[in-house]
Design a protein around this motif. Structure first.
Motif, PDB file in Angstrom:
ATOM      1  N   LEU A 168       0.829  -1.206   0.000  1.00  0.00           N
ATOM      2  CA  LEU A 168       0.000   0.000   0.000  1.00  0.00           C
ATOM      3  C   LEU A 168       0.863   1.257   0.000  1.00  0.00           C
ATOM      4  CD1 LEU A 168      -2.750  -1.063   2.553  1.00  0.00           C
ATOM      5  CD2 LEU A 168      -3.177  -0.362   0.189  1.00  0.00           C
ATOM      6  N   ALA A 169       1.897   1.252   0.816  1.00  0.00           N
ATOM      7  CA  ALA A 169       2.776   2.422   0.886  1.00  0.00           C
ATOM      8  C   ALA A 169       3.455   2.689  -0.450  1.00  0.00           C
ATOM      9  CB  ALA A 169       3.817   2.223   1.985  1.00  0.00           C
ATOM     10  N   GLN A 170       3.881   1.629  -1.139  1.00  0.00           N
ATOM     11  CA  GLN A 170       4.525   1.822  -2.444  1.00  0.00           C
ATOM     12  C   GLN A 170       3.551   2.375  -3.467  1.00  0.00           C
ATOM     13  OE1 GLN A 170       6.814  -1.283  -4.215  1.00  0.00           O
ATOM     14  NE2 GLN A 170       8.263  -1.428  -2.518  1.00  0.00           N
ATOM     15  N   VAL A 171       2.338   1.872  -3.453  1.00  0.00           N
ATOM     16  CA  VAL A 171       1.332   2.339  -4.402  1.00  0.00           C
ATOM     17  C   VAL A 171       0.997   3.810  -4.148  1.00  0.00           C
ATOM     18  CG1 VAL A 171      -1.110   2.085  -5.030  1.00  0.00           C
ATOM     19  CG2 VAL A 171       0.366   0.071  -4.887  1.00  0.00           C
ATOM     20  N   ARG A 172       0.873   4.196  -2.890  1.00  0.00           N
ATOM     21  CA  ARG A 172       0.596   5.593  -2.571  1.00  0.00           C
ATOM     22  C   ARG A 172       1.769   6.490  -2.962  1.00  0.00           C
ATOM     23  NH1 ARG A 172      -3.903   6.132   0.836  1.00  0.00           N
ATOM     24  NH2 ARG A 172      -3.192   8.113   1.711  1.00  0.00           N
ATOM     25  N   ALA A 173       2.988   5.969  -2.823  1.00  0.00           N
ATOM     26  CA  ALA A 173       4.169   6.756  -3.204  1.00  0.00           C
ATOM     27  C   ALA A 173       4.204   7.039  -4.704  1.00  0.00           C
ATOM     28  CB  ALA A 173       5.435   6.020  -2.773  1.00  0.00           C
ATOM     29  N   LEU A 174       3.521   6.213  -5.485  1.00  0.00           N
ATOM     30  CA  LEU A 174       3.419   6.432  -6.929  1.00  0.00           C
ATOM     31  C   LEU A 174       2.339   7.448  -7.281  1.00  0.00           C
ATOM     32  CD1 LEU A 174       3.777   2.764  -8.275  1.00  0.00           C
ATOM     33  CD2 LEU A 174       5.501   4.595  -8.346  1.00  0.00           C
ATOM     34  N   GLY A 175       1.594   7.907  -6.278  1.00  0.00           N
ATOM     35  CA  GLY A 175       0.582   8.923  -6.513  1.00  0.00           C
ATOM     36  C   GLY A 175      -0.834   8.402  -6.659  1.00  0.00           C
ATOM     37  N   PHE A 176      -1.043   7.121  -6.385  1.00  0.00           N
ATOM     38  CA  PHE A 176      -2.376   6.539  -6.518  1.00  0.00           C
ATOM     39  C   PHE A 176      -3.109   6.559  -5.179  1.00  0.00           C
ATOM     40  CE2 PHE A 176       0.131   4.335  -9.798  1.00  0.00           C
ATOM     41  CZ  PHE A 176      -0.639   4.618 -10.920  1.00  0.00           C
TER      42      PHE A 176
END
Length: 230
Positions: free
Chosen positions: A94-102
Motif C-alpha cells: 500500500l505504501a509503495q502504491v501511494r508513493a506512486l501517486g495513486f
C-alpha cells in the motif's frame, strides 16, 4: 524486539484487472487480487484465490511496472481477494502504491480487525463485507468466531473516518428475511450510513424474493443504499 516489516515484493498477487470504474467509487482504478483467504463462504466468487499457499501469478515488480505506466491515467488501486489483510506484505505494498501517486482502496471481510485498524491510515476507501447477522456468521464462513471479528472491524472502520461501503450478499437459505431486516437495524444503529445489498447468484440459490416495498424499507435508514442484482 519487533520483527522487520515484510517487503512489498512478498505480496502474492493472484490476478489483476487493469481498469475498472465500479470497484473504487468515483475513481478509475486497477484491481489487484491477493491470494489466500481463511474463510470458506459457499458463494465465494473467486475460489481460485482461496489457497494461501499458491504462488503469485503476477510478480510484484510486474505490478509496479504496470502501475508506473498508468500514472496520470488511473486514479487508484484496489486491493481485493481473496483476503488482502491475510498477507503481511500488504502494508508495504500500500505504501509503495501511494508513493506512486495513486489512491488506495481495500475490499475485506474484516477477519483481522487489528490489521485493518493499522492499515486504515494508508487507505482512501474500504469495502467491508458484512456476511450476515452475528448468529449466522459461523455457518456462512465455515469458521468459528468469524462474526465477532467482522463487527470489530466495522467499529474500527466507522471510527476512522475513512470513506467506506458495507455490503451484504444475501442468500435466503443462509438467513431469513426477518434476519435481513434485523441486520439492517444492527448496521444502522452502529452508525453505518452506506450499505449495499447484493443478490447471491451462486448455483442452486433460491430466486430473489424481496418485494419493492421490502427493499424500500431496508434502505430507509441509510443515507446511501444500493441494491445490486444479477
Amino acid at each position: 524486539m519487533n520483527a522487520s516489516p515484510i517487503p512489498a515484493s512478498r505480496l502474492r498477487v493472484g490476478g489483476m484487472t487493469p481498469l475498472t470504474s465500479i470497484d473504487f467509487p468515483g475513481r478509475l482504478a486497477a484491481v489487484l487480487y491477493c491470494q489466500g483467504c481463511p474463510w470458506r463462504c459457499g458463494y465465494c466468487h473467486n475460489p481460485e484465490l482461496l489457497d494461501a499457499t499458491t504462488p503469485a501469478a503476477v510478480p510484484w515488480p510486474e505490478v509496479l511496472a504496470f502501475l508506473k505506466s498508468r500514472q496520470g491515467l488511473l486514479d487508484g488501486v484496489v486491493f481485493s481477494g481473496g483476503e488482502p489483510t491475510l498477507q503481511a506484505a500488504l502494508p508495504a505494498a500500500l505504501a509503495q502504491v501511494r508513493a506512486l501517486g495513486f489512491q488506495t482502496a481495500l475490499h475485506t471481510g474484516g477477519m483481522y480487525p487489528e490489521r485493518l485498524q493499522a492499515l486504515l491510515p494508508l487507505l482512501d476507501w474500504v469495502g467491508l463485507d458484512i456476511k450476515g447477522p452475528l448468529h449466522a456468521y459461523d455457518a456462512i464462513t465455515r469458521t468459528p468466531g468469524s462474526g465477532a471479528k467482522a463487527f470489530e472491524s466495522l467499529r474500527h472502520l466507522l471510527a476512522s473516518g475513512v470513506a467506506y461501503e458495507c455490503r451484504t450478499t444475501w442468500d435466503a437459505g443462509l438467513f431469513s428475511t426477518d434476519d435481513l431486516f434485523a441486520l439492517a437495524d444492527t448496521l444502522a444503529d452502529a452508525g453505518v450510513a452506506h450499505w449495499a445489498l447484493q443478490e447471491c447468484s451462486a448455483p442452486g440459490v433460491a430466486t430473489w424474493a424481496l418485494t419493492a416495498g421490502q427493499v424500500e424499507r431496508l434502505g430507509a435508514r441509510f443515507a446511501g443504499f444500493v441494491l445490486r442484482r444479477g
